[in-house]
Design a protein around this motif. Structure first.
Motif, mmCIF file in Angstrom:
data_model
loop_
_atom_site.group_PDB
_atom_site.id
_atom_site.type_symbol
_atom_site.label_atom_id
_atom_site.label_comp_id
_atom_site.label_asym_id
_atom_site.label_seq_id
_atom_site.Cartn_x
_atom_site.Cartn_y
_atom_site.Cartn_z
ATOM 1 N N ASP A 130 0.847 -1.212 0.000
ATOM 2 C CA ASP A 130 0.000 0.000 0.000
ATOM 3 C C ASP A 130 0.870 1.245 0.000
ATOM 4 O OD1 ASP A 130 -2.315 -1.397 0.016
ATOM 5 O OD2 ASP A 130 -2.671 -1.250 2.188
ATOM 6 N N ARG A 133 2.228 1.955 -3.314
ATOM 7 C CA ARG A 133 1.168 2.524 -4.157
ATOM 8 C C ARG A 133 1.011 4.016 -3.870
ATOM 9 N NH1 ARG A 133 -2.515 -1.735 -2.892
ATOM 10 N NH2 ARG A 133 -1.174 -3.268 -3.900
ATOM 11 N N GLN A 136 3.516 6.183 -5.478
ATOM 12 C CA GLN A 136 3.491 6.204 -6.944
ATOM 13 C C GLN A 136 2.396 7.090 -7.515
ATOM 14 O OE1 GLN A 136 3.102 2.008 -7.692
ATOM 15 N NE2 GLN A 136 5.262 1.797 -8.223
ATOM 16 N N GLU A 137 1.841 7.924 -6.666
ATOM 17 C CA GLU A 137 0.697 8.688 -7.112
ATOM 18 C C GLU A 137 0.936 9.403 -8.443
ATOM 19 O OE1 GLU A 137 -2.278 11.673 -4.974
ATOM 20 O OE2 GLU A 137 -1.078 10.409 -3.615
ATOM 21 N N LYS A 142 2.819 2.238 -12.596
ATOM 22 C CA LYS A 142 2.524 1.782 -11.224
ATOM 23 C C LYS A 142 3.094 0.378 -11.015
ATOM 24 C CE LYS A 142 -0.699 5.148 -10.955
ATOM 25 N NZ LYS A 142 -0.226 6.466 -10.559
#
Ligand code: GLU
Length: 528
Positions: A130, A133, A136-137, A142
């Motif tokens: 998470d 993630r 990696q906005e 991704k």
């Protein structure tokens, strides 16, 4: 492993294909369609078609699901040469064909990748993933890759420590891909495809040691010596992963044929045939309605190859298996399902069957789905076959029956138990007119007549009652008559059968027999 599952000894050009369903307990028309594509691809090349069950997801396991699936395929003649051929029954030298029984095999290849430096254990927890993630906005790429792949460069010591602490781990591919580079392949249906290389360190083995689809696909299709992977096009986007995996494993890449989903027209647009919205999405639908396999297969072929219908026009009596099916002629965007077309195809096919075959098929269907019809039909086989033989085996047979569940209604007036009276006349015929015709006819009716005499007798009724036996004459001068011979016979037809439209009325009356015909005429006279 290579020696245990050697190259197949097949003739040049023979294709090995498979259907690899997950046992969900539901066979979608799309599965049957894709299965037929794979099956035909193998058959036209004298190859092998096999069934592999992709049951690695134990959570989704459904009891009896494999039998449901195989039965659905079998009903339409998609029969595997090899693989899972019955619930728990396997056939062939390239098994096991249940993925759940292949764990050790996957592990052999997993270990090879680790030894080759192409796979590594990943200890990232769900929270850690998470976290990645979240970082990696603003990253277009991704996922678990490159600098984000936290476990990619762990040392052997770190790995050993994590393992000895009992941390769960997955095995990931150490992707050698480069996002700047492209991978290419030539899809048998979609044509030349170009996509960026895979850079994701995808999971190969889950923490329980069970492979992911990607890894199992590569290992299985290689070891089972699949030459052509025919599958749904939802897997297209995973192809860069698959091509890379095959190369990392040192396997030859199979040919791919990605089948577009079956579509339906809705409100002027198109959408996928849906399990939730469309009853015809279930293969059981066709079985329950009693569509013969010949019809469904013929229809599927029209969806598979657009040139099939032209071929059929010039090869009317040819076996469908002699059609040179070609993957390259399949729809790229998805063939459109059309119920009306299926029914037309089926009516045509059934119209060309001999009566005995229609009888046998209907009885077989009724045995499972309509016991009343079963009992009526089998009570007197000869009578039933004769009914079904009306207007059949002629140059222009009637095309009334699309599926066997329609037979009951179609023949109902032959059986008192299910015959429903209906004396509704066409608009131009009043009850009194109908009564007058029937009274006159009842006096004249002679069961010994041949067809010509029978018709002459109806014609002879016309003039005294104010109708004309000559339709042309009526059209020229409609005011001069109450109607024409067609109206007179329609009234008799309705009185005898309860219908305005039936096959040959003479044949119907001959089969019903004198007493039933007279009884029906009298009943009608009384009720009108
Ligand atoms: N189990 C996969 C599915 O049902 C198989 C895909 C394939 O044919 O490779 O979608």
């Amino acid at each position: 492993m290579e020696a245990m599952f050697p190259e197949r000894n097949l003739k040049e050009g023979a294709r090995v294909t498979r259907l690899a369903p997950s046992p969900t307990g539901f066979l979608h028309f799309g599965n049957l369609f894709t299965g037929t594509v794979a099956y035909k691809t193998a058959k036209v090349s004298d190859g092998v078609f096999y069934v592999r069950v992709e049951d690695t997801d134990q959570k989704r396991k459904v009891e009896g699901a494999i039998e449901v699936m195989l039965e659905g395929l079998r009903a339409f003649d998609v029969i595997a040469d090899e693989g899972v051929v019955g619930e728990g029954t396997e056939k062939g030298d390239y098994g096991p064909y249940y993925q759940s029984k292949r764990k050790e095999i996957y592990h052999v290849f997993a270990k090879k990748l680790v030894l080759d430096g192409l796979a590594y254990p990943c200890f990232c927890s769900a929270e850690a993933l998470d976290e990645i993630r979240a970082q990696q906005e603003n990253e277009p790429q991704k996922g678990y890759w490159g600098k984000y792949a936290a476990c990619r460069n762990l040392t052997i010591d770190e790995i050993e420590k994590n393992i000895s602490e009992g941390k769960p781990w997955t095995l990931r591919l150490k992707s050698p891909g480069d996002a700047e580079k492209k991978c290419f392949f030539d899809d048998m249906i979609k044509g030349k495809i170009e996509m960026p290389e895979n850079v994701q360190d995808v999971v190969l083995l889950k923490s329980d040691g069970i492979p992911t689809y990607h890894f199992a696909h590569a290992v299985d299709d290689h070891l089972m010596r699949t030459t052509h992977v025919v599958r749904g096009d939802e897997w297209m986007s995973s192809c860069p992963i698959h091509l890379q995996l095959f190369r990392c494993l040192g396997f030859r890449v199979p040919k791919y044929a990605h089948v577009a989903p079956i579509m339906k027209e809705e409100n002027g647009g198109k959408r996928k045939l849906s399990k939730r919205k469309d009853p015809e999405a279930a293969v059981t639908f066709y079985v329950e309605k009693g569509y013969p396999k010949e019809s469904v297969n013929e229809y599927i072929m029209t969806l598979m190859n657009s040139n099939f219908e032209d071929w059929r026009k010039t090869n009317k009596d040819a076996d469908i298996n002699s059609f040179p099916f070609n993957l390259k002629k399949m729809s790229v965007s998805g063939a459109l399902f059309d119920m009306v077309k299926l029914n037309d195809v089926s009516k045509n096919i059934i119209s060309l069957m001999p009566a005995k075959k229609v009888y046998d098929y209907t009885v077989q269907w009724a045995k499972d789905y309509d016991s009343e019809l079963y009992n009526l039909l089998t009570r007197d086989e000869e009578y039933s076959v004769n009914i079904l033989n009306i207007d059949r085996e002629t140059p222009k047979p009637r095309k009334d029956i699309a599926c066997f569940s329609e037979v009951k209604d179609y023949i109902s007036y032959f059986f008192p138990e299910i015959y429903e009276k209906n004396y509704e006349m066409p608009e131009n015929i009043t009850s009194d007119m109908a009564k007058e015709i029937l009274e006159a006819y009842l006096k004249e009716f002679n069961p010994a007549d041949d067809k010509q005499q029978w018709f002459d007798r109806i014609k002879a009724l016309c003039e005294p009652l104010g109708y004309t036996p000559n339709v042309k004459e009526y059209k020229k001068n409609p005011e001069a008559y109450k109607g024409h011979v067609g109206d007179v016979s329609t009234v008799i037809r309705i009185a005898v059968t309860g219908r305005r439209n039936t096959p040959d009325l003479y044949a119907i009356m001959s089969l019903l027999g004198e007493s039933t015909v007279k009884e029906r005429l009298s009943d009608a006279i009384k009720s009108l």
